[in-house]
Design a protein around this motif. Structure first.
Motif, PDB file in Angstrom:
ATOM      1  N   GLU A 216       0.839  -1.203   0.000  1.00  0.00           N
ATOM      2  CA  GLU A 216       0.000   0.000   0.000  1.00  0.00           C
ATOM      3  C   GLU A 216       0.875   1.255   0.000  1.00  0.00           C
ATOM      4  OE1 GLU A 216      -3.135   0.139   2.953  1.00  0.00           O
ATOM      5  OE2 GLU A 216      -3.402   2.288   2.576  1.00  0.00           O
ATOM      6  N   ALA A 217       1.979   1.183   0.752  1.00  0.00           N
ATOM      7  CA  ALA A 217       2.907   2.324   0.776  1.00  0.00           C
ATOM      8  C   ALA A 217       3.502   2.546  -0.613  1.00  0.00           C
ATOM      9  CB  ALA A 217       4.018   2.074   1.788  1.00  0.00           C
ATOM     10  N   PHE A 218       3.809   1.443  -1.307  1.00  0.00           N
ATOM     11  CA  PHE A 218       4.360   1.569  -2.656  1.00  0.00           C
ATOM     12  C   PHE A 218       3.333   2.193  -3.604  1.00  0.00           C
ATOM     13  CE2 PHE A 218       5.191   0.059  -6.961  1.00  0.00           C
ATOM     14  CZ  PHE A 218       6.480   0.549  -7.132  1.00  0.00           C
ATOM     15  N   ALA A 219       2.065   1.784  -3.419  1.00  0.00           N
ATOM     16  CA  ALA A 219       1.006   2.353  -4.267  1.00  0.00           C
ATOM     17  C   ALA A 219       0.910   3.867  -4.039  1.00  0.00           C
ATOM     18  CB  ALA A 219      -0.326   1.684  -3.961  1.00  0.00           C
ATOM     19  N   ARG A 220       1.072   4.276  -2.798  1.00  0.00           N
ATOM     20  CA  ARG A 220       1.006   5.710  -2.491  1.00  0.00           C
ATOM     21  C   ARG A 220       2.206   6.459  -3.068  1.00  0.00           C
ATOM     22  NH1 ARG A 220      -0.598   6.491   3.835  1.00  0.00           N
ATOM     23  NH2 ARG A 220      -2.523   5.288   3.876  1.00  0.00           N
ATOM     24  N   VAL A 221       3.408   5.918  -2.800  1.00  0.00           N
ATOM     25  CA  VAL A 221       4.636   6.636  -3.180  1.00  0.00           C
ATOM     26  C   VAL A 221       4.924   6.507  -4.681  1.00  0.00           C
ATOM     27  CG1 VAL A 221       7.153   6.709  -2.852  1.00  0.00           C
ATOM     28  CG2 VAL A 221       5.646   6.400  -0.894  1.00  0.00           C
ATOM     29  N   GLY A 222       4.820   5.267  -5.171  1.00  0.00           N
ATOM     30  CA  GLY A 222       5.244   5.017  -6.548  1.00  0.00           C
ATOM     31  C   GLY A 222       4.159   5.287  -7.582  1.00  0.00           C
ATOM     32  N   LEU A 223       2.896   5.281  -7.167  1.00  0.00           N
ATOM     33  CA  LEU A 223       1.822   5.458  -8.144  1.00  0.00           C
ATOM     34  C   LEU A 223       1.049   6.759  -7.908  1.00  0.00           C
ATOM     35  CD1 LEU A 223       0.563   1.745  -8.126  1.00  0.00           C
ATOM     36  CD2 LEU A 223       2.163   2.818  -9.724  1.00  0.00           C
ATOM     37  N   GLU A 224       0.407   6.860  -6.729  1.00  0.00           N
ATOM     38  CA  GLU A 224      -0.406   8.057  -6.475  1.00  0.00           C
ATOM     39  C   GLU A 224       0.441   9.331  -6.431  1.00  0.00           C
ATOM     40  OE1 GLU A 224      -2.763   7.445  -2.907  1.00  0.00           O
ATOM     41  OE2 GLU A 224      -3.283   5.438  -3.607  1.00  0.00           O
ATOM     42  N   SER A 225       1.643   9.239  -5.868  1.00  0.00           N
ATOM     43  CA  SER A 225       2.496  10.436  -5.735  1.00  0.00           C
ATOM     44  C   SER A 225       3.666  10.378  -6.696  1.00  0.00           C
ATOM     45  CB  SER A 225       3.010  10.548  -4.297  1.00  0.00           C
ATOM     46  OG  SER A 225       1.966  10.611  -3.384  1.00  0.00           O
ATOM     47  N   ARG A 226       3.458   9.775  -7.870  1.00  0.00           N
ATOM     48  CA  ARG A 226       4.595   9.582  -8.781  1.00  0.00           C
ATOM     49  C   ARG A 226       5.172  10.906  -9.271  1.00  0.00           C
ATOM     50  NH1 ARG A 226       0.105   7.772 -11.196  1.00  0.00           N
ATOM     51  NH2 ARG A 226      -0.572   8.693 -13.152  1.00  0.00           N
ATOM     52  N   ARG A 227       4.317  11.955  -9.326  1.00  0.00           N
ATOM     53  CA  ARG A 227       4.840  13.258  -9.755  1.00  0.00           C
ATOM     54  C   ARG A 227       5.859  13.786  -8.745  1.00  0.00           C
ATOM     55  NH1 ARG A 227      -0.571  16.309 -12.037  1.00  0.00           N
ATOM     56  NH2 ARG A 227      -0.804  15.001 -13.875  1.00  0.00           N
ATOM     57  N   LEU A 228       5.537  13.588  -7.471  1.00  0.00           N
ATOM     58  CA  LEU A 228       6.490  13.997  -6.430  1.00  0.00           C
ATOM     59  C   LEU A 228       7.778  13.191  -6.527  1.00  0.00           C
ATOM     60  CD1 LEU A 228       4.753  14.565  -2.968  1.00  0.00           C
ATOM     61  CD2 LEU A 228       6.105  16.159  -4.295  1.00  0.00           C
ATOM     62  N   LEU A 229       7.610  11.887  -6.810  1.00  0.00           N
ATOM     63  CA  LEU A 229       8.773  11.014  -6.936  1.00  0.00           C
ATOM     64  C   LEU A 229       9.665  11.480  -8.091  1.00  0.00           C
ATOM     65  CD1 LEU A 229      10.109   8.430  -5.823  1.00  0.00           C
ATOM     66  CD2 LEU A 229       8.753   7.121  -7.455  1.00  0.00           C
ATOM     67  N   PHE A 230       9.040  11.817  -9.210  1.00  0.00           N
ATOM     68  CA  PHE A 230       9.813  12.315 -10.356  1.00  0.00           C
ATOM     69  C   PHE A 230      10.470  13.659 -10.005  1.00  0.00           C
ATOM     70  CE2 PHE A 230       6.823   9.673 -13.101  1.00  0.00           C
ATOM     71  CZ  PHE A 230       7.759   8.668 -13.248  1.00  0.00           C
ATOM     72  N   ALA A 231       9.732  14.487  -9.276  1.00  0.00           N
ATOM     73  CA  ALA A 231      10.289  15.793  -8.877  1.00  0.00           C
ATOM     74  C   ALA A 231      11.517  15.592  -7.993  1.00  0.00           C
ATOM     75  CB  ALA A 231       9.233  16.605  -8.132  1.00  0.00           C
ATOM     76  N   ARG A 232      11.426  14.586  -7.099  1.00  0.00           N
ATOM     77  CA  ARG A 232      12.555  14.307  -6.206  1.00  0.00           C
ATOM     78  C   ARG A 232      13.780  13.876  -7.017  1.00  0.00           C
ATOM     79  NH1 ARG A 232      16.451  13.071  -3.131  1.00  0.00           N
ATOM     80  NH2 ARG A 232      16.260  11.982  -1.147  1.00  0.00           N
ATOM     81  N   VAL A 272       8.648  14.288   2.182  1.00  0.00           N
ATOM     82  CA  VAL A 272       7.179  14.250   2.023  1.00  0.00           C
ATOM     83  C   VAL A 272       6.761  12.846   1.599  1.00  0.00           C
ATOM     84  CG1 VAL A 272       5.237  15.127   0.664  1.00  0.00           C
ATOM     85  CG2 VAL A 272       6.963  16.715   1.512  1.00  0.00           C
ATOM     86  N   LEU A 273       7.508  12.258   0.674  1.00  0.00           N
ATOM     87  CA  LEU A 273       7.209  10.891   0.219  1.00  0.00           C
ATOM     88  C   LEU A 273       7.369   9.889   1.360  1.00  0.00           C
ATOM     89  CD1 LEU A 273       8.956  11.009  -3.258  1.00  0.00           C
ATOM     90  CD2 LEU A 273       6.511  10.774  -2.845  1.00  0.00           C
ATOM     91  N   PHE A 274       8.371  10.123   2.191  1.00  0.00           N
ATOM     92  CA  PHE A 274       8.595   9.248   3.355  1.00  0.00           C
ATOM     93  C   PHE A 274       7.342   9.233   4.233  1.00  0.00           C
ATOM     94  CE2 PHE A 274       9.992   8.906   7.819  1.00  0.00           C
ATOM     95  CZ  PHE A 274      10.642   7.682   7.795  1.00  0.00           C
TER      96      PHE A 274
END
Lengths: 283, 205
Positions: A216-232, A272-274
């Motif tokens: 579920e954490a991966f779904a949040r970080v890697g999918l739902e918040s993928r824009r933030l991940l790319f920004a990071r 934030v992703l953490f």
């Protein structure tokens, strides 16, 4: 997001700890060249570390529902890592302030200031450890791994190295200040950023292949918040480019300052992703 | 009756009427948005086509939960102010007057038991109806259950009579050793692969 104040507290505290460590190392190294160099090296970084630590402590109050009870936060040192974290944060800031104040008096940067610096550095290690343990909750699997202390240590070392390097580069412009080459620190920061990226990749892979909470954490970080991940990722890459540019321009202040701001932004996005990955076992 | 106590939920007879939830809210005078006892609705399955026919394997069951007054309460372990403590009789109590509202216990509890009272800025949680226990009565949720799906007794007695509370969506009981026993619903094992809590908005307002 309620965790904004915690993002600020953890990042600023870790940056302050890292700056204290790096500054201590630089002063030790400069001390071999002469006492004047050791006393003055990166003085502005020390002040910046104190300001960051104070701002971090102030930010930590903002997430409390009843701040007037904050004085009770040391009541459970026996079992609560959060209690210990707060104790270390207060002691670290106090030691840092003592070191900076002792250096403000002309010609007083002797044993007292050095002792305060060393004490702050040691307490800072305790703070970083307590902070990591406070997040390594056995009921929150996405946080309960070695990636948490590695990420916190990475933040401290990357931002600390770049902050001191920037202070040294800026200090070189002042007449009468002994020159200390900031480039070894930039190299160190680059190495830390690479290690951090590898650790973050490993963390994401663990989340993707883990149990229910991790997935579920991966779904949040890697999918739902993928824009933030790319920004990071993008901010980290830009920080690396700026740091490399500083290396090739003999440690110029502007690219170093840019690298510091970009790395800080990358760390903030990562933090934030953490917090996004906070998924408990169970309900 | 002397503690430590435990609660048993017979999920096979729980109809999800939420009388326990309402009784808890009423007895403890809880404000809107705070549920010390919550009834989770677990469901799954779907429709599959076989040739010209459609067949379903839909399932649904209910899980009534509050604080489980764990033997190893992670909330008490992590609380920096010492506002949460486990009494000798096993009841885990939260003193809101000592709480600074950091919500760390909320992060840590795998049952979502501590609830934040935004108006007061502090955490709150089930005290197992401590006032009723003092009068020799069972907690209000247990007394209110029309199906007698909730049972209350000493931990020793409950452990002898009922199985451990585990399986989806509950956490591994070894994490905190909850004083909760559970007779699972017959379809509960299917929830491991295919189930989800479908009333999240209701239980996590």
């Amino acid at each position: 997001m309620r965790e904004v104040s915690l993002v600020a507290f953890t990042l600023l505290s870790q940056a302050a700890v890292g700056t204290t460590w790096v500054l201590l190392a630089v002063r030790w190294w400069a001390g071999r060249a002469g006492p004047v160099e050791a006393a003055d090296a990166g003085a502005s970084a020390g002040v910046a570390a104190l300001v960051a630590a104070l701002l971090g402590l102030a930010a930590s109050f903002l997430h409390l529902g009843r701040p007037r009870n904050a004085w009770r936060a040391l009541a459970n040192l026996g079992s609560s890592w959060l209690s210990r974290e707060i104790l270390f944060a207060a002691a670290f800031t106090g030691a840092l302030a003592a070191g900076v104040l002792l250096r403000l008096r002309p010609g007083s940067a002797g044993f007292g200031a050095g002792f305060a610096d060393g004490f702050a550095a040691a307490i800072g290690l305790g703070l970083l450890w307590a902070m990591a343990m406070a997040y390594r909750l056995r009921t929150v699997p996405p946080w309960n791994s070695a990636s948490t202390p590695v990420a916190f240590l990475g933040t401290a070392l990357a931002l600390g190295s770049l902050a001191v390097a920037t202070a040294l580069a800026l200090g070189r412009a002042e007449p009468g200040t002994p020159p200390i080459d900031p480039r070894p620190l930039v190299l160190g920061a680059l190495l830390v950023l690479v290690v951090e990226a590898a650790s973050a990749r490993r963390w994401l892979r663990r989340l993707a292949s883990g149990g229910g909470a991790e997935r579920e954490a991966f779904a949040r970080v890697g999918l739902e918040s993928r824009r933030l991940l790319f920004a990071r990722l993008a901010l980290s890459a830009l920080a690396v480019v700026a740091a490399l540019s500083a290396l090739f321009s003999s440690g110029a202040a502007l690219p170093l300052a840019a690298a510091l701001v970009l790395a800080g932004s990358a760390e903030a996005t990562g933090r934030v992703l953490f917090y996004e990955a906070r998924v408990r076992s169970g309900l | 009756m002397k503690g430590p106590f435990a609660v048993h939920l017979d999920a096979s007879s729980c109809t999800g009427c939420k009388a326990c939830q309402a009784a808890c809210k009423d007895h403890n005078d809880l404000p809107a948005g705070i549920l010390w006892r919550r009834v989770y609705e677990v469901s799954g399955g779907g429709w599959t086509r076989t040739g010209a026919a459609w067949a379903h394997d839909v399932f649904a069951w209910n899980l009534s939960l509050s604080c489980n007054h764990c033997e190893q309460p992670v909330c008490a372990e992590v609380c920096p102010t010492g506002a949460v403590r486990r009494r000798e009789d096993g009841v885990v109590l939260l003193d809101s007057e000592k709480c600074m509202g950091c919500r760390y216990c909320e992060w840590a509890c795998p049952y979502g038991a501590p609830r934040f009272d935004a108006a007061r800025g502090v955490m709150t949680k089930c005290d197992l109806c401590d006032d009723r226990l003092g009068q020799g009565l069972v907690p209000s949720c247990v007394a209110a259950c029309p199906m007698r799906a909730l049972d209350f007794g000493t931990r020793e007695e409950m452990e002898q009579r009922y199985p451990e509370a585990e399986g989806f969506p509950l956490p591994d009981p070894r994490l905190t050793e909850p004083a909760l026993r559970l007779t699972p619903h017959p379809v509960a094992p299917r929830s491991e692969a295919d189930g989800r809590v479908t009333n999240v908005e209701e239980v996590e307002p």
